[in-house]
Motif scaffolding. Sequence first.
Motif, PDB file in Angstrom:
ATOM      1  N   MET A   1       0.937  -1.125   0.010  1.00 22.01           N
ATOM      2  CA  MET A   1       0.106   0.089  -0.160  1.00 22.01           C
ATOM      3  C   MET A   1       0.893   1.240  -0.086  1.00 22.01           C
ATOM      4  O   MET A   1       2.008   1.430   0.659  1.00 22.01           O
ATOM      5  N   GLN A   2       0.464   2.325  -0.846  1.00 24.65           N
ATOM      6  CA  GLN A   2       1.118   3.349  -0.880  1.00 24.65           C
ATOM      7  C   GLN A   2       0.815   4.561   0.135  1.00 24.65           C
ATOM      8  O   GLN A   2      -0.401   5.024   0.073  1.00 24.65           O
ATOM      9  N   SER A   3       1.655   4.919   0.738  1.00 22.89           N
ATOM     10  CA  SER A   3       1.068   6.142   1.865  1.00 22.89           C
ATOM     11  C   SER A   3       1.308   7.543   1.223  1.00 22.89           C
ATOM     12  O   SER A   3       0.618   8.552   1.671  1.00 22.89           O
ATOM     13  N   THR A   4       2.368   7.779   0.277  1.00 21.06           N
ATOM     14  CA  THR A   4       2.336   8.887  -0.305  1.00 21.06           C
ATOM     15  C   THR A   4       2.583   8.862  -1.670  1.00 21.06           C
ATOM     16  O   THR A   4       3.288   8.037  -2.217  1.00 21.06           O
ATOM     17  N   GLN A   5       1.897   9.789  -2.540  1.00 18.69           N
ATOM     18  CA  GLN A   5       1.991   9.623  -3.824  1.00 18.69           C
ATOM     19  C   GLN A   5       2.688  11.050  -4.471  1.00 18.69           C
ATOM     20  O   GLN A   5       2.675  11.994  -3.666  1.00 18.69           O
ATOM     21  N   ASN A   6       3.040  10.967  -5.732  1.00 21.76           N
ATOM     22  CA  ASN A   6       3.965  12.210  -6.221  1.00 21.76           C
ATOM     23  C   ASN A   6       2.757  13.072  -6.715  1.00 21.76           C
ATOM     24  O   ASN A   6       1.765  12.646  -7.669  1.00 21.76           O
ATOM     25  N   SER A   7       3.071  14.594  -6.788  1.00 24.48           N
ATOM     26  CA  SER A   7       2.045  15.380  -7.512  1.00 24.48           C
ATOM     27  C   SER A   7       2.461  15.498  -8.951  1.00 24.48           C
ATOM     28  O   SER A   7       3.657  15.813  -8.926  1.00 24.48           O
ATOM     29  N   ILE A   8       1.468  15.365  -9.926  1.00 29.37           N
ATOM     30  CA  ILE A   8       1.729  15.466 -11.666  1.00 29.37           C
ATOM     31  C   ILE A   8       1.746  17.147 -11.635  1.00 29.37           C
ATOM     32  O   ILE A   8       2.206  17.424 -12.672  1.00 29.37           O
ATOM     33  N   LYS A  86     -10.322   3.982  -0.880  1.00 27.76           N
ATOM     34  CA  LYS A  86      -9.940   2.623  -1.305  1.00 27.76           C
ATOM     35  C   LYS A  86      -8.906   1.933  -0.389  1.00 27.76           C
ATOM     36  O   LYS A  86      -8.818   0.921   0.281  1.00 27.76           O
ATOM     37  N   ASN A  87      -7.636   2.757  -0.180  1.00 28.50           N
ATOM     38  CA  ASN A  87      -6.720   2.190   0.654  1.00 28.50           C
ATOM     39  C   ASN A  87      -7.191   1.829   2.068  1.00 28.50           C
ATOM     40  O   ASN A  87      -6.299   1.207   2.758  1.00 28.50           O
ATOM     41  N   SER A  88      -8.233   2.647   2.695  1.00 27.17           N
ATOM     42  CA  SER A  88      -8.526   2.274   3.976  1.00 27.17           C
ATOM     43  C   SER A  88      -9.927   1.467   4.073  1.00 27.17           C
ATOM     44  O   SER A  88     -10.525   1.462   5.029  1.00 27.17           O
ATOM     45  N   ASP A  89     -10.307   0.890   2.699  1.00 29.12           N
ATOM     46  CA  ASP A  89     -11.530   0.122   2.697  1.00 29.12           C
ATOM     47  C   ASP A  89     -12.630   0.734   3.238  1.00 29.12           C
ATOM     48  O   ASP A  89     -13.662   0.067   3.911  1.00 29.12           O
ATOM     49  N   GLY A  90     -12.781   1.949   3.207  1.00 29.80           N
ATOM     50  CA  GLY A  90     -13.941   2.800   3.727  1.00 29.80           C
ATOM     51  C   GLY A  90     -15.359   3.161   2.645  1.00 29.80           C
ATOM     52  O   GLY A  90     -14.846   2.335   1.480  1.00 29.80           O
ATOM     53  N   MET A 410      -9.308   6.264   8.527  1.00 37.25           N
ATOM     54  CA  MET A 410      -8.011   6.246   7.629  1.00 37.25           C
ATOM     55  C   MET A 410      -6.941   5.513   8.707  1.00 37.25           C
ATOM     56  O   MET A 410      -7.111   5.902   9.969  1.00 37.25           O
ATOM     57  N   GLN A 411      -6.139   4.745   8.109  1.00 37.20           N
ATOM     58  CA  GLN A 411      -4.925   4.158   8.958  1.00 37.20           C
ATOM     59  C   GLN A 411      -3.960   4.952   9.674  1.00 37.20           C
ATOM     60  O   GLN A 411      -3.546   6.063   8.979  1.00 37.20           O
ATOM     61  N   LYS A 412      -3.867   4.960  10.899  1.00 41.11           N
ATOM     62  CA  LYS A 412      -3.175   5.790  11.674  1.00 41.11           C
ATOM     63  C   LYS A 412      -1.716   5.913  11.285  1.00 41.11           C
ATOM     64  O   LYS A 412      -1.138   6.956  11.425  1.00 41.11           O
ATOM     65  N   SER A 413      -1.215   4.650  10.693  1.00 40.36           N
ATOM     66  CA  SER A 413       0.129   4.739  10.354  1.00 40.36           C
ATOM     67  C   SER A 413       0.587   5.752   9.206  1.00 40.36           C
ATOM     68  O   SER A 413       1.280   6.422   9.170  1.00 40.36           O
ATOM     69  N   ILE A 414      -0.293   5.943   8.233  1.00 40.69           N
ATOM     70  CA  ILE A 414      -0.283   6.761   7.211  1.00 40.69           C
ATOM     71  C   ILE A 414      -0.376   8.361   7.669  1.00 40.69           C
ATOM     72  O   ILE A 414       0.749   9.260   7.712  1.00 40.69           O
ATOM     73  N   SER A 415      -1.307   8.948   8.767  1.00 43.77           N
ATOM     74  CA  SER A 415      -1.317  10.155   9.182  1.00 43.77           C
ATOM     75  C   SER A 415      -0.231  10.235   9.919  1.00 43.77           C
ATOM     76  O   SER A 415       0.423  11.423  10.296  1.00 43.77           O
ATOM     77  N   ARG A 416       0.118   9.159  10.821  1.00 46.38           N
ATOM     78  CA  ARG A 416       1.234   9.568  11.887  1.00 46.38           C
ATOM     79  C   ARG A 416       2.560   9.962  11.189  1.00 46.38           C
ATOM     80  O   ARG A 416       3.435  10.472  11.412  1.00 46.38           O
TER      81      ARG A 416
END
Length: 452
Positions: A1-8, A86-90, A410-416
């Motif tokens: 799972m990707q926690s950060t993406q690059n901005s186009i 999608k990443n957090s199955d919400g 949202m997954q805490k690991s991402i926001s943390r």
Amino acid sequence: MQSTQNSIHGYWSSDRAFFLAATGSAVGLGNIWKFPYITGENGGGAFVIVYMACIIVIGVPVMMAEIMLGRSGGKSPIHAMKDHVKNSDGHNIWESVGWMGAIAGAIILSFYSVIAGWALSYTFLSAKGGLANINGDGAGQLFSQLLSSPGSLLIWHTVFMTMTMTVIGYGLKRGLEQAIRIMAPWLVVLLTLLAIYSVLYASYADSLLYLFSFDFSKLTTESVLVAMGHAFFTLSIGLGAIMTYGAYLPKSASIPKLTISIALADTLIALLSGFIIFSIVFSNGLEPSSGPGLIFQTLPVAFGNMPFGRLFGTAFFLLIVLAAWSSAISAVEPINAWLVEKYGITRLKSSLISGIPVWIFGVGTLLSFNIWSEYKIWGKTFFGVVDFLASNILLPLGGVLIALFTGWIMQKSISRAELKIGNRMFIGWMFSLRYVAPILIIAIFINIVGIF
Ligand code: PFF
């Protein structure tokens, strides 16, 4: 799972560029036009304390969440929220945050541009010497003359929309960043000049007393709710504008530090504007509680009769135009970022595709001050309905969804990982997003729709 993406879309060239852009978004008509008059109507100093508490308790945590969602998503709020969900199955319902925000931004711009148009018109009027020696009646007439002329309103609305969409058309670095780099020092210079003027020539002591004497008896439940609602509007949160700016934020920047700096700068500028406006109002025996017309109907009297009034009047209205301009671009950036991502079109095309409908929609607002002033839905003019829908329904709703999504889904690991703050601060932030902010926001919301 990707926690950060690059901005186009690329990135701000520095943390400072982001700070200026986000502060430019936050500081606008809300600070210079709205804050002083709602402060006047809600008990002065006591209201200021409640408003600042709302900024700290709700505004800062929600803004941190928005910037975090933006940076980790790296895209327009519509696409970023889709990925986050999608990443957090919400549930898909959370995706509405992106859509609602993009629509709210377009709606806000449609009426914001009309009001900024008034300021444009007054800038030229003052520069031409049209406010010289004007009295209360004359200023009132001048204002109603402007409002009753759809042609003039249309011209100014068109000029302001063109200014806004031109910046958008040039894109992130050459458009947004360049424009704000040029505007920000002018804002500071003009505000400082006017503050010096207030101290030297106007009733600054009365103004300070008015802003900072705590008369809690004037504070009602309603005022507390007004303060909370304004905290949203003034920080440009709840609609994805700051989320989009967050998508262009370099990964190394500290989100909590930036959020606090932006909130601080926004609050200081609101207080300074209040200080300047009330100093001028009091030294000319004007009414502090004249409501939305305060700036356009009473200040020209002051500017028309003070030493160097032509210069200061022009500077003041120009200040409003600049502040509104840097806010306006942020309101329509989410939809532009989405158009570029989705259809791979140029910035120029996206600015036309988004700008033209907003411009047309704004015509409804400008007509509601004249030809359509009799047409009412739920007792409100077209402008009244549009403003109510965006500011009082969509923004709080967006804010509550952002808080709940970040707090619960949202997954805490991402926001943390994005925030990089200590455990205790993280827990405090989560508590605010899970309970404090949603409960308070829902209370405003319920009050506004009149269920209470
Ligand atoms: N923060 C702006 C002000 O105080 O005038 C208003 C605003 C601008 C709200 C842009 C939302 C937005 F996207």
